[in-house]
Design a protein around this motif. Sequence first.
Motif, PDB file in Angstrom:
ATOM      1  N   GLY A  90       0.796  -1.234   0.000  1.00  0.00           N
ATOM      2  CA  GLY A  90       0.000   0.000   0.000  1.00  0.00           C
ATOM      3  C   GLY A  90       0.825   1.278   0.000  1.00  0.00           C
ATOM      4  N   VAL A  91       1.803   1.347   0.902  1.00  0.00           N
ATOM      5  CA  VAL A  91       2.500   2.632   1.097  1.00  0.00           C
ATOM      6  C   VAL A  91       3.259   3.092  -0.153  1.00  0.00           C
ATOM      7  N   LEU A  92       3.737   2.158  -0.979  1.00  0.00           N
ATOM      8  CA  LEU A  92       4.474   2.615  -2.164  1.00  0.00           C
ATOM      9  C   LEU A  92       3.509   3.218  -3.199  1.00  0.00           C
ATOM     10  N   TYR A  93       2.284   2.673  -3.284  1.00  0.00           N
ATOM     11  CA  TYR A  93       1.279   3.336  -4.132  1.00  0.00           C
ATOM     12  C   TYR A  93       0.864   4.668  -3.502  1.00  0.00           C
ATOM     13  N   GLY A  94       0.757   4.682  -2.160  1.00  0.00           N
ATOM     14  CA  GLY A  94       0.437   5.944  -1.483  1.00  0.00           C
ATOM     15  C   GLY A  94       1.497   6.994  -1.776  1.00  0.00           C
ATOM     16  N   ALA A  95       2.756   6.591  -1.648  1.00  0.00           N
ATOM     17  CA  ALA A  95       3.856   7.526  -1.908  1.00  0.00           C
ATOM     18  C   ALA A  95       3.888   7.938  -3.376  1.00  0.00           C
ATOM     19  N   SER A  96       3.577   7.023  -4.282  1.00  0.00           N
ATOM     20  CA  SER A  96       3.572   7.361  -5.712  1.00  0.00           C
ATOM     21  C   SER A  96       2.589   8.499  -5.972  1.00  0.00           C
ATOM     22  N   ALA A  97       1.364   8.338  -5.454  1.00  0.00           N
ATOM     23  CA  ALA A  97       0.341   9.355  -5.690  1.00  0.00           C
ATOM     24  C   ALA A  97       0.712  10.667  -4.978  1.00  0.00           C
ATOM     25  N   ALA A  98       1.153  10.553  -3.734  1.00  0.00           N
ATOM     26  CA  ALA A  98       1.454  11.758  -2.957  1.00  0.00           C
ATOM     27  C   ALA A  98       2.665  12.499  -3.527  1.00  0.00           C
ATOM     28  N   ILE A  99       3.688  11.764  -3.938  1.00  0.00           N
ATOM     29  CA  ILE A  99       4.890  12.415  -4.491  1.00  0.00           C
ATOM     30  C   ILE A  99       4.563  13.103  -5.818  1.00  0.00           C
ATOM     31  N   GLY A 100       3.747  12.447  -6.651  1.00  0.00           N
ATOM     32  CA  GLY A 100       3.294  13.112  -7.879  1.00  0.00           C
ATOM     33  C   GLY A 100       2.606  14.427  -7.533  1.00  0.00           C
ATOM     34  N   GLY A 101       1.739  14.361  -6.532  1.00  0.00           N
ATOM     35  CA  GLY A 101       1.021  15.569  -6.108  1.00  0.00           C
ATOM     36  C   GLY A 101       1.961  16.629  -5.545  1.00  0.00           C
ATOM     37  N   ILE A 102       2.818  16.230  -4.629  1.00  0.00           N
ATOM     38  CA  ILE A 102       3.739  17.182  -3.983  1.00  0.00           C
ATOM     39  C   ILE A 102       4.570  17.924  -5.032  1.00  0.00           C
ATOM     40  N   LEU A 103       5.140  17.164  -5.968  1.00  0.00           N
ATOM     41  CA  LEU A 103       6.043  17.785  -6.951  1.00  0.00           C
ATOM     42  C   LEU A 103       5.280  18.687  -7.923  1.00  0.00           C
ATOM     43  N   ALA A 104       3.965  18.418  -8.056  1.00  0.00           N
ATOM     44  CA  ALA A 104       3.147  19.255  -8.945  1.00  0.00           C
ATOM     45  C   ALA A 104       2.539  20.430  -8.194  1.00  0.00           C
ATOM     46  N   GLY A 105       2.867  20.555  -6.901  1.00  0.00           N
ATOM     47  CA  GLY A 105       2.385  21.712  -6.154  1.00  0.00           C
ATOM     48  C   GLY A 105       1.074  21.514  -5.413  1.00  0.00           C
ATOM     49  N   ALA A 106       0.737  20.260  -5.107  1.00  0.00           N
ATOM     50  CA  ALA A 106      -0.516  19.999  -4.379  1.00  0.00           C
ATOM     51  C   ALA A 106      -0.484  20.654  -2.999  1.00  0.00           C
ATOM     52  N   ASN A 107      -1.653  21.066  -2.515  1.00  0.00           N
ATOM     53  CA  ASN A 107      -1.717  21.537  -1.129  1.00  0.00           C
ATOM     54  C   ASN A 107      -1.799  20.327  -0.202  1.00  0.00           C
ATOM     55  N   PRO A 108      -1.620  20.531   1.118  1.00  0.00           N
ATOM     56  CA  PRO A 108      -1.560  19.382   2.030  1.00  0.00           C
ATOM     57  C   PRO A 108      -2.822  18.510   2.008  1.00  0.00           C
ATOM     58  N   ILE A 109      -3.982  19.120   1.827  1.00  0.00           N
ATOM     59  CA  ILE A 109      -5.222  18.313   1.792  1.00  0.00           C
ATOM     60  C   ILE A 109      -5.231  17.407   0.560  1.00  0.00           C
ATOM     61  N   GLN A 110      -4.806  17.967  -0.563  1.00  0.00           N
ATOM     62  CA  GLN A 110      -4.736  17.142  -1.785  1.00  0.00           C
ATOM     63  C   GLN A 110      -3.689  16.042  -1.640  1.00  0.00           C
ATOM     64  N   THR A 111      -2.538  16.387  -1.029  1.00  0.00           N
ATOM     65  CA  THR A 111      -1.474  15.392  -0.852  1.00  0.00           C
ATOM     66  C   THR A 111      -1.954  14.232   0.018  1.00  0.00           C
ATOM     67  N   ASP A 112      -2.609  14.566   1.127  1.00  0.00           N
ATOM     68  CA  ASP A 112      -3.144  13.506   1.996  1.00  0.00           C
ATOM     69  C   ASP A 112      -4.146  12.646   1.252  1.00  0.00           C
ATOM     70  N   ALA A 113      -5.009  13.304   0.481  1.00  0.00           N
ATOM     71  CA  ALA A 113      -6.036  12.567  -0.257  1.00  0.00           C
ATOM     72  C   ALA A 113      -5.390  11.624  -1.269  1.00  0.00           C
TER      73      ALA A 113
END
Lengths: 321, 321
Positions: B176-199
Motif C-alpha cells: 500500500g505505502v508505495l502506491y500511497g507515496a507514488s500518488a502523494a509524491i506526484g502531487g507534492i512535486l506538482a504543487g498539491a496543497n496538504p489536503i490534496q497530498t493527503d487525499a
Amino acid sequence: MTTLADYLEKNADRIDKVIHRYFGDVHGDLFRASAHLLLAGGKRLRPAVVMLAADAVRKGSSDDLIPAALALELTHNFTLIHDDIMDGDRVRRGVPTVHTVWDEPTAILAGDVLYAKAFEFICLSEASDAAKVRATKMLARTCAEICDGQSMDMAFEKRNDVSEAEYLEMVSKKTGVLYGASAAIGGILAGANPIQTDALYQFGLNSGIAFQIQDDLIDLLASPEISGKDQASDIREGKQTLIAIKAREKGIDLAPYRRSLSPEEINDLIAKLKDAGVIDEVREKAVERATVAKEALSVLPNSEEKRLLSEIADFFIDRGN
Amino acid sequence: MTTLADYLEKNADRIDKVIHRYFGDVHGDLFRASAHLLLAGGKRLRPAVVMLAADAVRKGSSDDLIPAALALELTHNFTLIHDDIMDGDRVRRGVPTVHTVWDEPTAILAGDVLYAKAFEFICLSEASDAAKVRATKMLARTCAEICDGQSMDMAFEKRNDVSEAEYLEMVSKKTGVLYGASAAIGGILAGANPIQTDALYQFGLNSGIAFQIQDDLIDLLASPEISGKDQASDIREGKQTLIAIKAREKGIDLAPYRRSLSPEEINDLIAKLKDAGVIDEVREKAVERATVAKEALSVLPNSEEKRLLSEIADFFIDRGN
C-alpha cells in the motif's frame, strides 16, 4: 586549544546521545536489528567530519546539523551490515554481526532501513531546502559509488593482477567517497560556496584513501594487541592491497604466505618487504594523500575547526604506528 | 476519451524509453545486474500513478516529473531484487532473478544501487526544492515501512494465528505505502496543497491494499493461463492471506491442503470456501478499499486524469476476474 582526541570524544558523546534517543528503545525485531551495530559504539569519525566541515565554513556551532551528521553514520552502518553478509564476517566492533544474531534476510532489511533513515535525517537538518536537495543528491551518488567499490573489492579476490590504479579506484569508492560526502555535505548544509564544497570533498576523499592505505599497513605491521585483529590477515587471504601490489611489482611472491603464519614468519616477511622498499613506498602513498587532503583545506578561512580537520588527516595515517 | 489501457500502454512506453536511456547500456557487472529486472518490462503502474496524480493536481502535462515517476519504479525494483533473495524466488517477470543470474552479494548490491538512484531521480525532477525535500522525506519513510512489511510477511510464515488487522498492516506496508507515496509524491512535486497530498496518499494506499487482496484471490481462483503462475500456491505454502484468515474464522482447516493439489482438489476447496462465504467476504474487502481510494479523490477537481486514477482503483480489483 582543543585536542583532536578531546574533540572526537565529545563529538562521539553527542552523536551517541542522538543515536540512543532514536534507536535505543525501538520496537520490533527488525528495528532492533537495525540499531544493533549502531549501539555497539564506534568513533563516529564521519559525523565528526560533517560537523567540523560545517563549523569551518560558518565558524559557528552547527548543532542544528547533528541529524545530517547522524545520516552519514547511518549510511556507514548500512554498508557495514550488508558488507558483513557478503563477506561472511561474524564479528564487528566486538559484537556478533547482524546476520549472525538474526539471519541474512533480517540483515538485508536492517541495512535497508538504515539506508532510508539516512536520507530522512539529511532532510531533518536545519538548512535551506536547496542545500538539502544538493546534500541528498550527493549522498545518493555516494551510495551508488560505495556499492561499486564493494563490488570491485569482491571481484579483486578472484584476481592477482590488480593494478595500483584499480586499487586506488576501489578504495576511493569503498572508503574515500563517504568521507568526501561527509565533508561536502557538512559544508553544503552550512552554506559553503561551490569552491569550498569541492575543496571539502577533496579533503574527505583523500583523507579516506589515506585511511584505507594505513589500514592495510596496520593489518600487516601492528600486533593484535594494537590493531585488535589478526596480524597479516590480508596476506593470508590473498587480498589485493597496495602492499600486495607493490610486492608483486618488485618480484616478491606472496602466494606462499597465503596460509596461517607464525609470528616469526610474519616478521621475516615484514623484513623482506621493508628491504625491498615496499613498506616505505606504501607509507609514502598514504602520506601523499593526507597532504593532498590538508592542502585542499587552504580555501577555507583559518579556524579551530579547520585545524582539527587537518589533524584528522594526520590521525588517519598515524594510527597504529 | 483515453481508456485506461491506452493510457497505461503509452505511459509504459515513455517510462521504458527513459529506463533504456539510463540503464540500457550500462558498464560493469554490478550496473548490469541493477538494470536486469528493470529491462525485463512491467506495467509501470507506480510511475503511472505518479504522473496521473501530478496531472490531476495541475491539469497539465507533467513530463518534467518523469524522473520522479522513474524513482518510484526504481524503488519497487530494489525491493523486488532484495525480496527475491530473501524468499529464494528464481523467476520474476519471466526472467531469472538477479541473485540467480549473478549471486546473492551482487543482488544485494544491485538493489542498493537502485535504492540510491531512486533518491537521485526524485531530486532530478523539475520542481521546487521545498517539494523535492518533502518528496525525499516521504520516499525515505516509505522505504522503511516497506522493509517492515516484508519483515512482517516473513514472520507470518511461521505463524497460523495472524489476525485480519495484522494482515492489513502487513499489506499496507508491503504494497500500500508505495502506491500511497507514488500518488502523494506526484502531487507534492506538482504543487498539491496538504489536503490534496493527503487525499492522494489515501487513494494510493487503499488502492494498493485492494490490489494485494485481489492478488490473493487471483492466486486461488485464476487458472495458470490467466494468472501466469501456479494456482493455489498460497494455500500450498500455508501463507497467511485474507482468504486463509477468514477460512480459519469460519472453522475451515486449510492445513490438509498444504501440499500439491490436483485441479479437482482446488475446485473442491474453492466450492467449500464459496459456500462458507469466504470468497465473497474477501472480495468485499477489496471492493471496500477501492471505494475508499476513489472517494479520497473527491477533493481534486474533475479531470481526465482524476477519472483515470479512479479507473486504476477499479482495474486493481477487476484483474483476473
